[in-house]
Motif scaffolding. Structure first.
Motif, PDB file in Angstrom:
ATOM      1  N   TRP A 207       3.574 -33.519  31.506  1.00 58.72           N
ATOM      2  CA  TRP A 207       4.380 -34.513  30.804  1.00 58.72           C
ATOM      3  C   TRP A 207       3.487 -35.620  30.279  1.00 58.72           C
ATOM      4  CZ3 TRP A 207       4.274 -39.470  32.837  1.00 58.72           C
ATOM      5  CH2 TRP A 207       3.883 -39.593  34.185  1.00 58.72           C
ATOM      6  N   ASP A 224       8.590 -34.118  28.481  1.00 68.21           N
ATOM      7  CA  ASP A 224       8.200 -32.950  29.278  1.00 68.21           C
ATOM      8  C   ASP A 224       7.602 -31.880  28.385  1.00 68.21           C
ATOM      9  OD1 ASP A 224       8.206 -30.999  31.498  1.00 68.21           O
ATOM     10  OD2 ASP A 224       9.811 -30.056  30.332  1.00 68.21           O
ATOM     11  N   TYR A 239      15.356 -30.688  36.738  1.00 69.01           N
ATOM     12  CA  TYR A 239      14.342 -31.729  36.627  1.00 69.01           C
ATOM     13  C   TYR A 239      14.731 -32.900  37.527  1.00 69.01           C
ATOM     14  CZ  TYR A 239      12.795 -29.206  32.478  1.00 69.01           C
ATOM     15  OH  TYR A 239      12.337 -28.239  31.621  1.00 69.01           O
ATOM     16  N   TRP A 241      13.057 -36.728  38.093  1.00 71.25           N
ATOM     17  CA  TRP A 241      12.045 -37.751  37.872  1.00 71.25           C
ATOM     18  C   TRP A 241      12.185 -38.862  38.925  1.00 71.25           C
ATOM     19  CZ3 TRP A 241       8.511 -37.794  33.739  1.00 71.25           C
ATOM     20  CH2 TRP A 241       8.724 -36.849  32.735  1.00 71.25           C
ATOM     21  N   LEU A 243      10.927 -42.592  38.509  1.00 69.00           N
ATOM     22  CA  LEU A 243      10.257 -43.518  37.591  1.00 69.00           C
ATOM     23  C   LEU A 243       9.932 -44.809  38.339  1.00 69.00           C
ATOM     24  CD1 LEU A 243      12.428 -42.873  34.416  1.00 69.00           C
ATOM     25  CD2 LEU A 243      10.330 -41.721  35.159  1.00 69.00           C
ATOM     26  N   LEU A 268       7.345 -36.203  38.444  1.00 66.84           N
ATOM     27  CA  LEU A 268       8.283 -35.215  37.891  1.00 66.84           C
ATOM     28  C   LEU A 268       8.206 -33.966  38.753  1.00 66.84           C
ATOM     29  CD1 LEU A 268      10.240 -33.936  35.908  1.00 66.84           C
ATOM     30  CD2 LEU A 268       8.292 -33.382  34.423  1.00 66.84           C
TER      31      LEU A 268
END
Length: 360
Positions: A207, A224, A239, A241, A243, A268
């Motif tokens: 990514w 991605d 998926y 994530w 963050l 990720l």
């Protein structure tokens, strides 16, 4: 042992006594052993080797007591015995070995019991098999008689076998494999099971990100670019994530606003449709939004052929782009360039820093 007996006449009158003799040979009585202690015979390996012994007054014997088959015959001391299905179902039988060729001796017999033991039941489960990740195998086998005493695993990839109850194994290539488990119980009865196991590919997680400046906030777009080897597909992947604790989106390409510059850890994790997980963790540095600014000067005045010096006064800049005769004309990517103008006139100079633009 030999004994001689004599018989002599008595009351002979005027006759002389007469005597005669007979020799008696005592031979030992036969001794018979049908094998001693009861034999435990596995129901799935039921042909039983018999080991009879006859000594003393005979060296031969005959077996009886079962309705199965003695091989090659029941008149040798060491045949094998194959029980019938009914005998196996009954759980045990008693066989008799009787001496033969006894002479004047009485035949002697001895018995042995065959106990037919249930085999164990081999069974196992495995978690999702993923390339280069340890796959856990769990034995769920049953002893059925006694206790389980041994486990032997073959993983189908020419690797060493394992004797653990529930081992783990890492495959170095994706594809189908046949895993075999052999278990034994304390009566030394065995059972075998083989199952197909498919080793699935892991997602290759990649990514990147780019940024947009909106007001005083910094908007980061995450993109991605992951892939997975065939025959597996990214369709159906999930998926997740992280963050830097500011958000946990579950879409491939999320956007997150960061209110402050700094260093952030971004994660990720992608899980394939087959359940195989891969993770990529990167540290990104978000710098403050740049503020574009510049000055220009010339020591000899602004005349044709003058060399104009441009000085960057920006803050938080990481790259520069100058256009000296905007919207066309020559350009420069130096931080502090100079430019010679060869014609009189009014010129617009555009100066761009990363995420900032200023025109004068």
């Amino acid at each position: 042992v030999t004994v001689t007996l004599y018989l002599a006449s008595t009351n002979n009158g005027n006759c002389l006594p007469v005597r005669d003799s007979i020799m008696i040979n005592f031979t030992p009585s036969p001794t018979v052993s049908a094998g001693g202690a009861p034999l435990s015979v596995c129901k799935n390996n039921f042909i039983t080797q018999l080991n009879g012994v006859v000594t003393g007054g005979s060296s031969t014997g005959i077996w009886s007591g079962g309705v199965g088959v003695f091989t090659p015959t029941n008149s040798i001391l060491t045949p094998s015995y194959t029980p019938t299905a009914g005998e196996l179902a009954a759980g045990s039988i008693m066989l008799t070995l009787t001496s033969t060729n006894n002479g004047n001796c009485i035949a002697v017999s001895n018995q042995i019991t065959l106990n037919f033991i249930d085999k164990p039941t081999a069974s196992f489960t495995a978690n999702v098999a993923c390339l280069n990740v340890a796959t856990s195998f769990t034995s769920s086998s049953l002893a059925n008689a006694g206790t389980l005493s041994s486990w032997n695993w073959a993983f189908g990839d020419a690797s060493p076998t394992s004797t653990l109850v529930s081992p783990s194994h890492t495959y170095s290539a994706a594809g189908p494999y046949t895993v075999t488990l052999i278990v034994a119980n304390s009566f030394n009865c065995y059972d075998t099971i083989s199952k197909p196991v498919t080793v699935n590919n892991l997602p290759n997680v990649f990514w990147n990100y780019n940024r947009l400046c909106t007001g005083s906030a910094l908007q980061i777009n995450f993109t991605d670019s992951s892939n997975i080897a065939l025959p597996d597909l990214l369709s159906g992947c999930t998926y997740q994530w992280d963050l830097a604790g500011l958000g946990a989106p579950t879409i491939p390409n999320p956007t997150q606003t960061f209110n402050f510059p700094g260093t952030y850890n971004i994660t990720l994790e992608i899980t394939s449709a087959k359940g195989c997980k891969s993770t990529s963790i990167k540290t990104i540095t978000i710098t403050p939004r740049p503020n574009a600014g510049f000055t220009f000067s010339n020591s000899g005045g602004f005349n044709i052929g003058s060399n104009v010096i441009f000085t960057d006064t920006s803050s938080n800049s990481v790259s520069w782009f100058w256009n000296f005769e905007y919207p066309g004309g020559n350009t420069s990517t130096l931080q502090n360039p100079s430019y010679i103008y060869y014609a009189n006139g009014l010129y617009t100079v555009q100066f761009q820093t990363q995420f900032g633009t200023l025109s004068k």
